[in-house]
Design a protein around this motif. Structure first.
Motif, PDB file in Angstrom:
ATOM      1  N   LYS A 287      14.036  33.135  92.611  1.00  0.00           N
ATOM      2  CA  LYS A 287      13.274  33.099  91.360  1.00  0.00           C
ATOM      3  C   LYS A 287      11.813  32.721  91.633  1.00  0.00           C
ATOM      4  CE  LYS A 287      17.344  31.763  88.656  1.00  0.00           C
ATOM      5  NZ  LYS A 287      17.479  33.037  87.898  1.00  0.00           N
TER       6      LYS A 287
ATOM      7  N   HIS B 281       9.216  33.546  90.200  1.00  0.00           N
ATOM      8  CA  HIS B 281       8.427  33.324  88.981  1.00  0.00           C
ATOM      9  C   HIS B 281       8.478  31.870  88.535  1.00  0.00           C
ATOM     10  CE1 HIS B 281      12.548  34.301  87.771  1.00  0.00           C
ATOM     11  NE2 HIS B 281      12.341  33.611  86.651  1.00  0.00           N
ATOM     12  N   TRP B 282       9.394  31.094  89.095  1.00  0.00           N
ATOM     13  CA  TRP B 282       9.459  29.674  88.763  1.00  0.00           C
ATOM     14  C   TRP B 282       8.356  28.862  89.428  1.00  0.00           C
ATOM     15  CZ3 TRP B 282      15.229  27.653  88.564  1.00  0.00           C
ATOM     16  CH2 TRP B 282      15.861  28.222  87.457  1.00  0.00           C
TER      17      TRP B 282
ATOM     18  N   GLU C 112       5.367  29.054  88.749  1.00  0.00           N
ATOM     19  CA  GLU C 112       4.486  28.685  87.646  1.00  0.00           C
ATOM     20  C   GLU C 112       5.317  28.183  86.483  1.00  0.00           C
ATOM     21  OE1 GLU C 112       1.229  28.652  87.730  1.00  0.00           O
ATOM     22  OE2 GLU C 112       1.127  29.505  89.755  1.00  0.00           O
TER      23      GLU C 112
END
Length: 335
Positions: free
Chosen positions: A323, A325-326, A328
């Motif tokens: 993941k 995108h985690w 941010e």
């Protein structure tokens, strides 16, 4: 005024995740690891200081320190006795205020609300957002408003927590329990569509705060407990219906009926066990699956840093690989 490092996660809390005075840290933005003293992490210089024009300043740190000092013995008692069932009403109120302060003053929370200010400025450039420009720069006025809101709304927001069922979760498995720089995390299995399902007062919300390397405070929405009572009532009703049918027909049920009875009895026992733990004992064990769940929430909600007593971040590396995108933390957006 000398610049002072002010923590958004209290040092006394971080020390509970230390071994020999230091904790291990994972940086989810770079996936690098290091070891350090808690005084060096999860804080910023003058984090709670607002500077006015003319070399004056307002320091809100003492207000937060006051709440910490009141909550510290309550948390120490919980950790020492491994129970929350003996808390007095004042202890509970103190704990709720501390938890809310921890949520509001986190780096992630401040950045989210700062993002709202920036969005408003971009969309409405003529809108006046600084009421007293003769005293504050725009940036410092924004900071002042956020800090003041944290304190002015403290009792109102803490009221949401007092309606929750407080439980203590204890780690009963191998593996490290994480704490992040945004340690108050929330989860909700309900889906309310565009209205969102995360918030202190949202139905079905689960709220968790690690307080030591083995213990986590949990605040559960009453609807969750109601669900367990409904599960028990439904299972009891199913068993009664089948027993009544046996009585009326005068014959034992077929194999399919036996399976239904056994399933209903299993559901009944599970519901009773959950009620006994969460309602009566206010306790729940942290199994391996629950540890993964709690640590994943800490990683997801973290602004940047995750800490643990021992060097064991294999799970954090795996999560960030799956993941990315985690990296941010999601922020609130203006619709």
């Amino acid at each position: 005024m000398p610049r002072e490092n002010q923590h958004y996660v209290p040092q006394f809390l971080l020390r509970n995740f230390c071994a020999e005075g230091q904790c291990h840290v994972f940086d989810k933005s770079t996936c690098k690891e290091f070891r350090t003293n808690p005084r060096n992490i999860m804080g910023e210089a003058d984090y709670n200081v607002v500077r006015l024009k003319g070399n004056f300043y307002l320091d809100f740190e003492s207000k937060f320190t006051h709440v910490e000092n009141l909550a510290k013995p309550v948390l120490e008692s919980i950790i020492a006795n491994e129970t929350v069932s003996a808390l007095s009403p004042m202890d509970l109120a103190t704990l709720c205020c501390f938890v809310v302060v921890q949520h509001l003053r986190s780096k992630s929370s401040r950045q989210s609300y700062s993002g709202i200010f920036q969005d408003v400025k971009l969309r409405f450039p003529d809108l006046k957002t600084n009421d007293i420009p003769e005293h504050f720069s725009d940036e410092e006025y924004e900071k002042f408003c956020l800090l003041k809101m944290n304190l002015d709304k403290l009792d109102e927001i803490a009221g949401y927590l007092t309606t929750k069922k407080l439980i203590l979760l204890k780690k009963c498995c191998a593996g490290e329990l994480y704490i992040s720089d945004n340690p108050l995390v929330m989860h909700n299995y309900n889906d309310f569509g565009p209205y969102g399902n995360i918030g202190l007062g949202v139905p079905g919300i689960e709220i968790y705060l690690p307080i030591s390397s083995d213990l986590v405070l949990g605040f559960l929405c009453p609807t969750i407990i109601d669900g367990f009572h409904k599960e028990r009532a439904k299972a009891e009703q199913k068993i009664s219906e089948i027993q009544l049918k046996v009585f009326v027909d005068g014959a034992l049920p077929l194999q399919s009926g036996v399976s239904v009875i056994l399933d209903a009895k299993e559901r009944l026992e599970q519901a009773k066990m959950k009620i006994a733990m969460l309602v009566d004992s206010q306790y729940a064990p942290i199994s391996k699956d629950i540890l993964i769940f709690l640590n994943a929430l800490q990683i997801q909600w973290a602004n940047r840093f995750i800490a643990a007593r021992r060097k064991d971040f294999s799970f954090a590396h795996k999560v960030m690989k799956e993941k990315p995108h985690w990296r941010e933390h999601p922020r609130i957006e203006v619709a």
